[in-house]
Design an enzyme around this catalytic site. Structure first.
Site, PDB file in Angstrom:
ATOM      1  N   CYS A 111      32.044 -10.241   4.837  1.00 39.74           N
ATOM      2  CA  CYS A 111      31.123 -11.267   4.370  1.00 39.74           C
ATOM      3  C   CYS A 111      31.592 -11.871   3.043  1.00 39.74           C
ATOM      4  O   CYS A 111      32.625 -12.522   2.980  1.00 39.74           O
ATOM      5  CB  CYS A 111      29.712 -10.683   4.298  1.00 39.74           C
ATOM      6  SG  CYS A 111      28.390 -11.866   4.007  1.00 39.74           S
ATOM      7  N   HIS A 112      30.863 -11.658   1.947  1.00 45.81           N
ATOM      8  CA  HIS A 112      31.233 -12.163   0.630  1.00 45.81           C
ATOM      9  C   HIS A 112      32.133 -11.182  -0.131  1.00 45.81           C
ATOM     10  O   HIS A 112      32.617 -11.503  -1.216  1.00 45.81           O
ATOM     11  CB  HIS A 112      29.983 -12.434  -0.218  1.00 45.81           C
ATOM     12  CG  HIS A 112      29.188 -13.615   0.214  1.00 45.81           C
ATOM     13  ND1 HIS A 112      28.449 -13.644   1.379  1.00 45.81           N
ATOM     14  CD2 HIS A 112      29.010 -14.828  -0.368  1.00 45.81           C
ATOM     15  CE1 HIS A 112      27.837 -14.806   1.491  1.00 45.81           C
ATOM     16  NE2 HIS A 112      28.160 -15.552   0.444  1.00 45.81           N
TER      17      HIS A 112
END
Length: 186
Positions: A111-112
């Site tokens: 994800c991030h």
């Protein structure tokens, strides 16, 4: 080349992790027989983020500053927006990521969480993926961004989002069982 049931894995996180992106890899890797420890900046429990509000706590086993890459086969970093944004300015976390990298060990970010890899300086020239909202950040760091559920480049495993977690965990297992990787400088 450790079998997954002999592997020692470290997961680093702080408050604001995406609930499923910590719990799914943690629980699945443990279910496969790996020893998995969770390290946090202060060594205390951390609170997740689920949907549009705070989620469940995750217990910690250690403080990030007190663990060493020497003792583990792989590193896992869950995403969410808050967790990796805080970790990418944590010098102990960045030093630890770089140590795993320098030792040729598996590093997995979803994800991030590639923000942390960017700040550690290990994505330049590598294939990687991330949540779509940080695609430009990954590209600007010199990586070759790909829109795929999981991307691996020299034992750096990246995935986009919670829907990709099954493939993410499978690739972590595969990379650990391949053993250490000799990497060219990033």
């Amino acid at each position: 080349m450790p079998a997954i049931n002999d592997a020692k894995i470290l997961l680093i996180s702080t408050h604001g992790f995406e609930q499923s992106e910590l719990e799914f890899p943690r629980d699945q890797l443990r279910a496969k027989g790996a020893t998995l420890h969770v390290a946090t900046p202060d060594g205390g429990a951390i609170k997740g983020w689920e949907g549009s509000d705070w989620g469940r706590e995750a217990e910690a086993d250690a403080k990030i500053a007190d663990v060493s890459a020497d003792d583990y086969d792989a590193l896992v970093i869950p995403g969410g927006q808050i967790n990796p944004d805080l970790l990418r300015v944590d010098q102990d976390a960045l030093k630890l990521v770089r140590s795993f990298y320098d030792q040729g060990k598996t590093i997995a970010a979803v994800c991030h969480a590639p923000w942390v890899l960017i700040e550690a300086g290990i994505l330049k020239g590598r294939d990687a993926t991330s949540y779509h909202s940080i695609k430009t950040d990954v590209i600007n760091a010199g990586a070759n961004w790909k829109d795929a559920e999981v991307v691996v480049d020299q034992a750096i495993v990246t995935s986009r989002q919670p829907d990709d977690l099954k493939a993410f965990v499978s690739k972590i297992v595969e990379e650990i069982e391949e053993g250490k990787h000799v990497r060219q400088a990033a």
